[in-house]
Design a protein around this motif. Structure first.
Motif, PDB file in Angstrom:
ATOM      1  N   SER A  33      17.445  -9.801  89.049  1.00  0.00           N
ATOM      2  CA  SER A  33      17.723 -11.068  89.376  1.00  0.00           C
ATOM      3  C   SER A  33      16.728 -11.644  90.131  1.00  0.00           C
ATOM      4  N   TRP A  34      16.729 -13.079  90.200  1.00  0.00           N
ATOM      5  CA  TRP A  34      15.910 -14.054  90.895  1.00  0.00           C
ATOM      6  C   TRP A  34      16.468 -13.739  92.483  1.00  0.00           C
ATOM      7  N   GLN A  35      15.633 -12.938  93.325  1.00  0.00           N
ATOM      8  CA  GLN A  35      16.124 -12.568  94.445  1.00  0.00           C
ATOM      9  C   GLN A  35      15.259 -12.584  95.919  1.00  0.00           C
ATOM     10  N   VAL A  36      15.836 -12.322  96.935  1.00  0.00           N
ATOM     11  CA  VAL A  36      15.275 -12.353  98.186  1.00  0.00           C
ATOM     12  C   VAL A  36      16.115 -11.218  99.123  1.00  0.00           C
ATOM     13  N   HIS A  37      15.362 -10.652 100.109  1.00  0.00           N
ATOM     14  CA  HIS A  37      15.979  -9.667 101.015  1.00  0.00           C
ATOM     15  C   HIS A  37      15.675 -10.197 102.538  1.00  0.00           C
ATOM     16  N   GLU A  38      16.528  -9.856 103.288  1.00  0.00           N
ATOM     17  CA  GLU A  38      16.377 -10.439 104.673  1.00  0.00           C
ATOM     18  C   GLU A  38      15.719  -9.478 105.614  1.00  0.00           C
ATOM     19  N   THR A  92      20.139 -11.395  98.377  1.00  0.00           N
ATOM     20  CA  THR A  92      20.847 -12.669  98.057  1.00  0.00           C
ATOM     21  C   THR A  92      20.011 -12.830  96.550  1.00  0.00           C
ATOM     22  N   ARG A  93      21.170 -12.978  95.342  1.00  0.00           N
ATOM     23  CA  ARG A  93      20.706 -13.203  94.088  1.00  0.00           C
ATOM     24  C   ARG A  93      20.770 -14.808  93.979  1.00  0.00           C
ATOM     25  N   LEU A  94      19.495 -15.210  93.444  1.00  0.00           N
ATOM     26  CA  LEU A  94      19.525 -16.832  93.529  1.00  0.00           C
ATOM     27  C   LEU A  94      19.684 -17.297  91.883  1.00  0.00           C
ATOM     28  N   GLN A  95      19.359 -16.367  90.831  1.00  0.00           N
ATOM     29  CA  GLN A  95      19.825 -16.290  89.656  1.00  0.00           C
ATOM     30  C   GLN A  95      19.922 -14.897  89.112  1.00  0.00           C
ATOM     31  N   ASP A  96      20.695 -14.969  88.198  1.00  0.00           N
ATOM     32  CA  ASP A  96      21.016 -13.576  87.630  1.00  0.00           C
ATOM     33  C   ASP A  96      21.332 -13.878  86.166  1.00  0.00           C
ATOM     34  N   ASP A  97      20.752 -13.092  85.321  1.00  0.00           N
ATOM     35  CA  ASP A  97      20.861 -13.302  83.939  1.00  0.00           C
ATOM     36  C   ASP A  97      22.394 -12.654  83.605  1.00  0.00           C
ATOM     37  N   TYR A  98      23.041 -11.694  84.299  1.00  0.00           N
ATOM     38  CA  TYR A  98      23.967 -10.893  84.271  1.00  0.00           C
ATOM     39  C   TYR A  98      25.265 -11.279  85.035  1.00  0.00           C
ATOM     40  N   GLN A  99      25.347 -12.495  85.476  1.00  0.00           N
ATOM     41  CA  GLN A  99      26.323 -13.150  86.489  1.00  0.00           C
ATOM     42  C   GLN A  99      26.896 -12.348  87.237  1.00  0.00           C
ATOM     43  N   ARG A 147       7.082 -14.502  91.543  1.00  0.00           N
ATOM     44  CA  ARG A 147       7.205 -14.822  93.073  1.00  0.00           C
ATOM     45  C   ARG A 147       6.764 -16.010  93.384  1.00  0.00           C
ATOM     46  N   SER A 148       7.757 -16.435  94.428  1.00  0.00           N
ATOM     47  CA  SER A 148       7.631 -17.912  94.832  1.00  0.00           C
ATOM     48  C   SER A 148       8.275 -17.907  96.475  1.00  0.00           C
ATOM     49  N   LEU A 149       7.876 -18.769  97.195  1.00  0.00           N
ATOM     50  CA  LEU A 149       8.558 -19.173  98.438  1.00  0.00           C
ATOM     51  C   LEU A 149       9.831 -20.182  98.261  1.00  0.00           C
ATOM     52  N   ASP A 150       9.763 -20.813  96.999  1.00  0.00           N
ATOM     53  CA  ASP A 150      10.866 -21.852  96.699  1.00  0.00           C
ATOM     54  C   ASP A 150      11.954 -21.212  95.961  1.00  0.00           C
ATOM     55  N   PRO A 151      13.140 -21.095  96.553  1.00  0.00           N
ATOM     56  CA  PRO A 151      14.132 -20.293  95.878  1.00  0.00           C
ATOM     57  C   PRO A 151      14.739 -20.778  94.702  1.00  0.00           C
ATOM     58  N   ALA A 200       9.309 -10.023 103.685  1.00  0.00           N
ATOM     59  CA  ALA A 200      10.749 -10.301 103.798  1.00  0.00           C
ATOM     60  C   ALA A 200      11.106 -11.758 103.482  1.00  0.00           C
ATOM     61  N   GLY A 201      12.226 -12.143 102.955  1.00  0.00           N
ATOM     62  CA  GLY A 201      12.234 -13.454 102.694  1.00  0.00           C
ATOM     63  C   GLY A 201      11.459 -14.081 101.556  1.00  0.00           C
ATOM     64  N   GLU A 202      10.451 -13.306 100.829  1.00  0.00           N
ATOM     65  CA  GLU A 202      10.013 -14.021  99.681  1.00  0.00           C
ATOM     66  C   GLU A 202      10.674 -13.887  98.353  1.00  0.00           C
ATOM     67  N   CYS A 203      10.868 -14.761  97.641  1.00  0.00           N
ATOM     68  CA  CYS A 203      11.802 -14.620  96.373  1.00  0.00           C
ATOM     69  C   CYS A 203      10.863 -14.007  95.261  1.00  0.00           C
ATOM     70  N   HIS A 204      11.642 -13.204  94.642  1.00  0.00           N
ATOM     71  CA  HIS A 204      10.850 -12.556  93.523  1.00  0.00           C
ATOM     72  C   HIS A 204      11.824 -11.773  92.544  1.00  0.00           C
ATOM     73  N   ARG A 205      11.210 -11.423  91.268  1.00  0.00           N
ATOM     74  CA  ARG A 205      11.941 -11.004  90.170  1.00  0.00           C
ATOM     75  C   ARG A 205      11.084 -10.002  89.298  1.00  0.00           C
ATOM     76  N   LEU A 206      11.649  -8.829  88.784  1.00  0.00           N
ATOM     77  CA  LEU A 206      10.698  -7.871  88.164  1.00  0.00           C
ATOM     78  C   LEU A 206      11.355  -8.192  86.720  1.00  0.00           C
ATOM     79  N   VAL A 207      10.387  -7.960  85.728  1.00  0.00           N
ATOM     80  CA  VAL A 207      10.726  -8.308  84.258  1.00  0.00           C
ATOM     81  C   VAL A 207       9.966  -7.124  83.574  1.00  0.00           C
TER      82      VAL A 207
END
Length: 184
Positions: A97-102, A176-183, A118-122, A141-148
């Motif tokens: 998922s396009w995600q972030v951790h606190e 926190t999942r911002l986008q997720d291919d698997y709903q 990677r992005s700071l823009d969710p 922490a707080g940086e949005c990221h996704r592994l492919v």
């Protein structure tokens, strides 16, 4: 880096079998033979799976997979901070998922080819960044990221969770999942 152990786990990811469960079982067995304590295994992720090792294995894991940083730098300057070492196994062309951790930062090293965002823009992950064996990336922490996962086979990443809240270490629920291919 213990080249023998690193080579064994990379070979399992790239050549052992097309079945992720068998790959994870082989990675677990290899890690146990190398003296690692396996704390958690998940073979059921829609994108692949992971193996998390014990806190006590962190310094050894750093030495073997992140030889360019020392244990204090791996702990982001806090000598008392806990670290959680982990392997992520990502199936071909699958995405976490396009995600972030606190409560955690993460450091990855790619043991074979794959990619990440990677992005700071969710709202906007930006462009895919191709990663090759040896590519290393640090997420705050707080940086949005996704592994492919790579196109030609499973991608194996060595990861360190850097717990940033000493009073409440991160866990699998710290996402926190911002986008997720698997709903999910």
């Amino acid at each position: 880096m213990n080249r023998e152990f690193a080579e064994k786990v990379t070979n399992i990811a790239t050549t052992h079998t097309p079945d992720r469960g068998e790959k994870i079982d082989a990675l677990v067995e290899c890690a146990k033979q190398a003296g690692y304590t396996v704390e958690d295994i998940d073979k059921t992720k829609p994108w692949g799976g992971y193996i998390r090792f014990g806190f006590a294995d962190a310094d050894r894991f750093i030495a073997e997979f992140f030889p360019d940083i020392n244990p204090i730098d791996a702990r982001l300057g806090n000598a008392a901070a806990e670290l959680s070492p982990k392997f992520l196994l990502v199936a071909p062309e699958q995405r976490l998922s396009w995600q972030v951790h606190e409560r955690r930062a993460e450091r990855w090293v790619f043991l074979n080819d794959g990619g990440y965002y990677r992005s700071l823009d969710p709202e906007n992950p930006g462009e895919l960044i191709e990663a090759h064996a040896g590519s290393e990336v640090q997420f705050a922490a707080g940086e949005c990221h996704r592994l492919v996962g790579g196109k030609d086979g499973f991608t194996l990443v060595a990861e360190i969770w850097q717990h940033t809240d000493p009073g409440q270490p991160s866990d699998e629920a710290d996402i926190t999942r911002l986008q997720d291919d698997y709903q999910r």
